[in-house]
Design a protein around this motif. Structure first.
Motif, PDB file in Angstrom:
ATOM      1  N   LEU A 133       0.833  -1.206   0.000  1.00  0.00           N
ATOM      2  CA  LEU A 133       0.000   0.000   0.000  1.00  0.00           C
ATOM      3  C   LEU A 133       0.863   1.250   0.000  1.00  0.00           C
ATOM      4  CD1 LEU A 133      -2.945  -0.786   2.439  1.00  0.00           C
ATOM      5  CD2 LEU A 133      -3.102  -0.156   0.023  1.00  0.00           C
ATOM      6  N   ALA A 134       2.006   1.190   0.672  1.00  0.00           N
ATOM      7  CA  ALA A 134       2.866   2.372   0.790  1.00  0.00           C
ATOM      8  C   ALA A 134       3.811   2.541  -0.401  1.00  0.00           C
ATOM      9  CB  ALA A 134       3.678   2.289   2.075  1.00  0.00           C
ATOM     10  N   ALA A 135       4.084   1.450  -1.111  1.00  0.00           N
ATOM     11  CA  ALA A 135       5.086   1.489  -2.190  1.00  0.00           C
ATOM     12  C   ALA A 135       4.782   2.495  -3.304  1.00  0.00           C
ATOM     13  CB  ALA A 135       5.276   0.092  -2.777  1.00  0.00           C
ATOM     14  N   PRO A 136       3.541   2.656  -3.751  1.00  0.00           N
ATOM     15  CA  PRO A 136       3.290   3.624  -4.822  1.00  0.00           C
ATOM     16  C   PRO A 136       3.686   5.063  -4.485  1.00  0.00           C
ATOM     17  CG  PRO A 136       1.461   2.107  -4.673  1.00  0.00           C
ATOM     18  CD  PRO A 136       2.332   1.828  -3.493  1.00  0.00           C
ATOM     19  N   ALA A 137       3.810   5.379  -3.216  1.00  0.00           N
ATOM     20  CA  ALA A 137       4.268   6.727  -2.863  1.00  0.00           C
ATOM     21  C   ALA A 137       5.672   6.981  -3.412  1.00  0.00           C
ATOM     22  CB  ALA A 137       4.255   6.899  -1.348  1.00  0.00           C
ATOM     23  N   TRP A 150       6.819  10.194  -5.823  1.00  0.00           N
ATOM     24  CA  TRP A 150       7.956  11.084  -5.565  1.00  0.00           C
ATOM     25  C   TRP A 150       8.980  11.014  -6.690  1.00  0.00           C
ATOM     26  CZ3 TRP A 150       8.097  14.991  -2.484  1.00  0.00           C
ATOM     27  CH2 TRP A 150       7.296  15.012  -1.346  1.00  0.00           C
ATOM     28  N   THR A 151       9.218   9.801  -7.198  1.00  0.00           N
ATOM     29  CA  THR A 151      10.187   9.634  -8.290  1.00  0.00           C
ATOM     30  C   THR A 151       9.738  10.398  -9.525  1.00  0.00           C
ATOM     31  OG1 THR A 151      10.815   7.461  -7.467  1.00  0.00           O
ATOM     32  CG2 THR A 151      11.360   7.943  -9.754  1.00  0.00           C
ATOM     33  N   LEU A 152       8.470  10.235  -9.884  1.00  0.00           N
ATOM     34  CA  LEU A 152       7.957  10.922 -11.068  1.00  0.00           C
ATOM     35  C   LEU A 152       8.028  12.435 -10.890  1.00  0.00           C
ATOM     36  CD1 LEU A 152       6.744  10.377 -13.816  1.00  0.00           C
ATOM     37  CD2 LEU A 152       4.477  10.394 -12.774  1.00  0.00           C
ATOM     38  N   LEU A 192      10.163  14.140  -8.998  1.00  0.00           N
ATOM     39  CA  LEU A 192      11.551  14.591  -9.064  1.00  0.00           C
ATOM     40  C   LEU A 192      12.096  14.551 -10.492  1.00  0.00           C
ATOM     41  CD1 LEU A 192      12.932  12.890  -5.839  1.00  0.00           C
ATOM     42  CD2 LEU A 192      12.650  15.335  -6.239  1.00  0.00           C
ATOM     43  N   VAL A 193      11.786  13.485 -11.220  1.00  0.00           N
ATOM     44  CA  VAL A 193      12.254  13.376 -12.600  1.00  0.00           C
ATOM     45  C   VAL A 193      11.621  14.470 -13.461  1.00  0.00           C
ATOM     46  CG1 VAL A 193      12.218  11.939 -14.667  1.00  0.00           C
ATOM     47  CG2 VAL A 193      12.800  10.931 -12.470  1.00  0.00           C
ATOM     48  N   SER A 194      10.342  14.737 -13.235  1.00  0.00           N
ATOM     49  CA  SER A 194       9.648  15.784 -14.009  1.00  0.00           C
ATOM     50  C   SER A 194      10.267  17.154 -13.736  1.00  0.00           C
ATOM     51  CB  SER A 194       8.163  15.805 -13.647  1.00  0.00           C
ATOM     52  OG  SER A 194       7.554  14.590 -13.999  1.00  0.00           O
ATOM     53  N   VAL A 195      10.521  17.438 -12.479  1.00  0.00           N
ATOM     54  CA  VAL A 195      11.118  18.733 -12.123  1.00  0.00           C
ATOM     55  C   VAL A 195      12.517  18.851 -12.723  1.00  0.00           C
ATOM     56  CG1 VAL A 195      12.026  20.095 -10.208  1.00  0.00           C
ATOM     57  CG2 VAL A 195       9.751  19.061 -10.037  1.00  0.00           C
ATOM     58  N   ALA A 196      13.297  17.778 -12.596  1.00  0.00           N
ATOM     59  CA  ALA A 196      14.659  17.805 -13.143  1.00  0.00           C
ATOM     60  C   ALA A 196      14.638  17.983 -14.662  1.00  0.00           C
ATOM     61  CB  ALA A 196      15.392  16.518 -12.769  1.00  0.00           C
ATOM     62  N   SER A 197      13.751  17.254 -15.337  1.00  0.00           N
ATOM     63  CA  SER A 197      13.642  17.381 -16.798  1.00  0.00           C
ATOM     64  C   SER A 197      13.258  18.801 -17.186  1.00  0.00           C
ATOM     65  CB  SER A 197      12.596  16.410 -17.342  1.00  0.00           C
ATOM     66  OG  SER A 197      12.973  15.085 -17.080  1.00  0.00           O
ATOM     67  N   HIS A 198      12.290  19.353 -16.463  1.00  0.00           N
ATOM     68  CA  HIS A 198      11.824  20.703 -16.765  1.00  0.00           C
ATOM     69  C   HIS A 198      12.962  21.718 -16.640  1.00  0.00           C
ATOM     70  CE1 HIS A 198       9.225  24.244 -16.770  1.00  0.00           C
ATOM     71  NE2 HIS A 198       9.828  24.644 -15.662  1.00  0.00           N
ATOM     72  N   VAL A 248      10.344   1.587 -12.482  1.00  0.00           N
ATOM     73  CA  VAL A 248      11.411   0.995 -11.675  1.00  0.00           C
ATOM     74  C   VAL A 248      11.255   1.365 -10.203  1.00  0.00           C
ATOM     75  CG1 VAL A 248      13.909   1.030 -11.291  1.00  0.00           C
ATOM     76  CG2 VAL A 248      13.017   0.895 -13.607  1.00  0.00           C
ATOM     77  N   ALA A 249      10.626   2.494  -9.931  1.00  0.00           N
ATOM     78  CA  ALA A 249      10.450   2.938  -8.542  1.00  0.00           C
ATOM     79  C   ALA A 249       9.555   2.004  -7.747  1.00  0.00           C
ATOM     80  CB  ALA A 249       9.875   4.353  -8.520  1.00  0.00           C
ATOM     81  N   LEU A 250       8.675   1.248  -8.418  1.00  0.00           N
ATOM     82  CA  LEU A 250       7.780   0.366  -7.669  1.00  0.00           C
ATOM     83  C   LEU A 250       8.551  -0.762  -6.983  1.00  0.00           C
ATOM     84  CD1 LEU A 250       4.937  -0.414  -6.755  1.00  0.00           C
ATOM     85  CD2 LEU A 250       4.692  -1.704  -8.879  1.00  0.00           C
ATOM     86  N   PRO A 251       9.308  -1.605  -7.724  1.00  0.00           N
ATOM     87  CA  PRO A 251      10.067  -2.634  -7.016  1.00  0.00           C
ATOM     88  C   PRO A 251      11.124  -2.065  -6.080  1.00  0.00           C
ATOM     89  CG  PRO A 251      10.627  -2.617  -9.358  1.00  0.00           C
ATOM     90  CD  PRO A 251       9.454  -1.737  -9.183  1.00  0.00           C
ATOM     91  N   LEU A 252      11.715  -0.937  -6.444  1.00  0.00           N
ATOM     92  CA  LEU A 252      12.700  -0.309  -5.548  1.00  0.00           C
ATOM     93  C   LEU A 252      12.043   0.138  -4.247  1.00  0.00           C
ATOM     94  CD1 LEU A 252      14.951   1.900  -7.861  1.00  0.00           C
ATOM     95  CD2 LEU A 252      15.643  -0.063  -6.497  1.00  0.00           C
TER      96      LEU A 252
END
Lengths: 184, 72
Positions: free
Chosen positions: A122-126, A130-132, A134-140, A171-175
């Motif tokens: 239940l907690a893993a999708p968080a 956060w990953t998405l 951070l990646v979106s902000v970095a890409s922007h 990849v963030a899900l299994p990580l």
């Protein structure tokens, strides 16, 4: 040269992926952990680890090729562009699909999923969120700075940013699951 | 203000007192993984009330005998 390298990497990755996924789903039903381990591995934890191992060759191959050729050069070669997209998507699917299948097996009662496993899942999708973010902000930021003078971001780079975000999200899900098994 | 306490348990001792029940056997009886039992015995995981009651039922003991709140 890139195509040859990529073909070998894909063939290797597919063999590893098929073996690892089959092993993960089979060993999850055998129970959790070998005797003598300080902390036995839970079935879902094993599946998450196997997903990452299976997806890694594909994603590393895609990243290496992209780094070697460059985003704009790849965009100018439709065959290579499509191939890399397929490889990235395959890596995403392999990262997530075994966990989806595990969830279905757990609902049928074919896989042990206890309260701690459910709490972690239940907690893993968080982690994905956060990953998405951070990646979106970095890409922007990176794309804005890179192409500010040009006045527009080329389509190749926006496609690359989108694909990178999706791969990182998958990849963030299994990580996230593995991290929580060690911290919760 | 409620002082926080640490949840202690006697699961390992009770396992050995009940026919040397293995961690896997206990896990199978209460419906959890062996990893969860290991973490419970190491007091690194706090079970839900349902799991705590299932464990207590296996040993035939009240929940507050199997689990105690330390430091409160």
């Amino acid at each position: 040269m890139p195509l040859l390298f990529l073909s070998i990497a894909i063939a290797t990755a597919l063999v590893i992926a098929a073996t690892a996924v089959r092993f993960a789903l089979h060993s999850a039903s055998l129970g959790d952990g070998a005797r003598g381990e300080a902390l036995p591995t839970a079935p879902v934890e094993r599946i998450a680890r196997s997903s990452l191992v299976a997806a890694a060759p594909l994603l590393v191959a895609a990243a290496v090729i992209t780094g070697m050729e460059g985003v704009e050069a790849i965009s100018a070669r439709p065959g290579l562009r499509v191939l890399l997209s397929v490889v990235a998507m395959a890596g995403m699917v392999i990262s997530v699909l075994p966990l989806v299948i595990a969830g279905q097996r757990a609902r049928r009662g074919a896989l042990m999923l206890d309260e701690r496993d459910e709490r972690i899942l239940l907690a893993a999708p968080a982690t994905q969120g956060w990953t998405l973010l951070l990646v979106s902000v970095a890409s922007h930021i990176l794309l804005t700075e890179r192409f500010w003078d040009a006045g527009a971001v080329p389509l190749a780079w926006t496609a690359f940013a989108l694909t990178s975000g999706l791969v990182a999200w998958a990849v963030a899900l299994p990580l996230g699951i593995l991290w929580r098994y060690r911290s919760l | 203000m409620v002082e926080p306490g640490t949840l202690r348990n006697s699961i390992r001792r009770l396992r050995f007192e009940h026919g040397e029940l293995t961690q896997q056997q206990l896990a199978d009886r209460v419906g959890c993984t062996r990893q969860t039992i290991v973490l419970l015995e190491q007091e690194r995981y706090s079970p839900s009330l349902l799991l705590a009651m299932r464990i207590a039922r296996v040993f035939g003991q009240p929940v507050d005998v199997v689990f105690t709140l330390d430091g409160s």
